[in-house]
Write a protein that holds these residues in place. Structure first.
Motif, mmCIF file in Angstrom:
data_model
loop_
_atom_site.group_PDB
_atom_site.id
_atom_site.type_symbol
_atom_site.label_atom_id
_atom_site.label_comp_id
_atom_site.label_asym_id
_atom_site.label_seq_id
_atom_site.Cartn_x
_atom_site.Cartn_y
_atom_site.Cartn_z
ATOM 1 N N UNK A 1 -3.633 3.219 -2.883
ATOM 2 C CA UNK A 1 -2.719 4.366 -3.078
ATOM 3 C C UNK A 1 -3.713 5.526 -2.188
ATOM 4 N N UNK A 2 -2.940 6.147 -1.272
ATOM 5 C CA UNK A 2 -3.492 7.669 -0.793
ATOM 6 C C UNK A 2 -2.605 8.454 -1.766
ATOM 7 N N UNK A 3 -3.465 9.316 -2.280
ATOM 8 C CA UNK A 3 -2.888 10.317 -3.215
ATOM 9 C C UNK A 3 -3.163 11.682 -2.423
ATOM 10 N N UNK A 4 -2.097 12.538 -2.345
ATOM 11 C CA UNK A 4 -2.307 13.841 -1.635
ATOM 12 C C UNK A 4 -1.700 15.061 -2.735
ATOM 13 N N UNK A 5 -2.335 16.187 -2.387
ATOM 14 C CA UNK A 5 -2.226 17.517 -3.152
ATOM 15 C C UNK A 5 -2.848 18.713 -2.270
ATOM 16 N N UNK A 6 -2.560 19.598 -2.721
ATOM 17 C CA UNK A 6 -2.948 20.735 -2.172
ATOM 18 C C UNK A 6 -4.825 20.861 -2.157
ATOM 19 N N UNK A 7 -5.112 20.657 -3.252
ATOM 20 C CA UNK A 7 -6.600 21.142 -3.503
ATOM 21 C C UNK A 7 -7.336 19.838 -3.519
ATOM 22 N N UNK A 8 -8.421 19.729 -2.933
ATOM 23 C CA UNK A 8 -9.378 18.822 -2.658
ATOM 24 C C UNK A 8 -9.961 18.382 -3.955
ATOM 25 N N UNK B 1 0.728 -1.213 0.005
ATOM 26 C CA UNK B 1 -0.134 0.061 -0.104
ATOM 27 C C UNK B 1 0.712 1.284 0.062
ATOM 28 N N UNK B 2 0.388 2.408 -0.668
ATOM 29 C CA UNK B 2 1.402 3.476 -1.056
ATOM 30 C C UNK B 2 0.797 4.953 -0.831
ATOM 31 N N UNK B 3 1.707 5.799 -0.548
ATOM 32 C CA UNK B 3 1.395 7.129 -0.613
ATOM 33 C C UNK B 3 2.118 7.838 -1.658
ATOM 34 N N UNK B 4 1.292 8.488 -2.350
ATOM 35 C CA UNK B 4 2.025 9.275 -3.529
ATOM 36 C C UNK B 4 1.829 10.749 -3.259
ATOM 37 N N UNK B 5 2.698 11.594 -2.926
ATOM 38 C CA UNK B 5 2.475 13.138 -2.819
ATOM 39 C C UNK B 5 2.433 13.637 -4.051
ATOM 40 N N UNK B 6 1.628 14.884 -4.116
ATOM 41 C CA UNK B 6 1.734 15.728 -5.186
ATOM 42 C C UNK B 6 0.974 15.036 -6.441
ATOM 43 N N UNK B 7 -0.117 14.241 -6.349
ATOM 44 C CA UNK B 7 -0.419 13.230 -7.288
ATOM 45 C C UNK B 7 -1.980 13.535 -7.571
ATOM 46 N N UNK B 8 -2.356 14.651 -7.886
ATOM 47 C CA UNK B 8 -3.649 15.017 -8.324
ATOM 48 C C UNK B 8 -3.563 15.063 -9.944
ATOM 49 N N UNK B 9 -2.331 15.226 -10.364
ATOM 50 C CA UNK B 9 -2.255 15.480 -11.966
ATOM 51 C C UNK B 9 -0.738 14.882 -12.443
#
Length: 243
Positions: free
Chosen positions: A26-33, A1-9
């Motif tokens: 995967x857990x994806x993160x970025x600034x904008x929901x 299982x993974x986290x990828x930061x900055x992954x909205x695009x």
């Protein structure tokens, strides 16, 4: 299982897609929901991905993302530090101190913090793999983006140091792309893509999928004896001396 930061695009989303294709959640993160929720849909919905919005260098956001990943998936095996910023362009000595500090905070100190949190939450006891997304700007001088290059050089050395510190249980590697056709890199090629591509032996700029494949390999069991390395993914640009 993974986290990828900055992954909205862009590169981050392409990496998340490749990991989901290989069976990961995967857990994806970025600034904008909003864009993050769209990314979750592209990844197949809640059965395959969750989203946690926030600033990559915010400790509270890091803590929430790691905790929610372990809660949702039961483990955290893989981490991709993809978030990077370059808010200024021009001679490095003209960058004000606040902008310089922010570049280093997001591009160097935040990945360090994410790795620490992943270690403490799961990887320290169970093992795991990390990939940091650096840049060829960290290998050679790069006009107009000098401090960004400094930050990516630091990230590559951070990769080496943490690989030594965290082995054998946690592998830490990096990729160093050249120009990839994303919104982040638009200023590097917009309106002159064909001209820019002539400097590359492969005669094209990169696409996010080029980087996703390299990252997925470094995270996979096929790379189990690889750690502390930076894989340059640049269409041959650096062998010609160009960045």
């Amino acid at each position: 299982m993974a986290i990828v930061t900055g992954a909205s695009r862009g590169i981050g989303l392409a990496i998340a897609e490749r990991l989901v294709e290989r069976g990961a959640k995967v857990c994806v993160t970025a600034r904008k929901p909003g864009p993050l929720q769209e990314a979750v849909k592209e990844l197949g919905g809640a059965g395959h991905a969750i989203a946690v919005s926030g600033k990559s260098d915010d400790p509270a956001h890091q803590e929430e993302a790691v905790a929610r990943t372990v809660e949702a998936f039961g483990r955290l095996d893989l981490l991709v530090n993809n978030t990077g910023i370059n808010p200024v362009h021009g001679p490095m000595l003209d960058i004000d101190d606040a902008a310089a500090a922010k570049i280093l905070a997001v591009n160097v100190l935040a990945p360090l913090a994410w790795i620490r949190r992943a270690r403490d939450a799961w990887m320290g006891e169970h093992g795991g793999a990390v990939v940091n997304v650096a840049s060829v700007a960290g290998i050679q001088a790069s006009s107009g983006i000098g401090l960004y290059g400094v930050s990516k050089a630091a990230l590559m050395h951070l990769t080496v140091q943490l690989a030594a510190d965290l082995g054998p249980g946690i592998r830490v590697n990096a990729v160093a792309p050249a120009v990839v056709k994303t919104r982040f890199a638009t200023a590097m090629y917009e309106g002159r893509e064909e001209e820019a591509a002539t400097r590359y032996p492969m005669k094209r700029l990169g696409v996010p999928e080029d980087i996703a494949g390299a990252v997925a390999f470094l995270l996979s069991d096929e790379a189990n004896w690889i750690t502390g390395q930076t894989l340059v993914v640049d269409g041959g640009l650096t062998i010609t001396g160009g960045v």
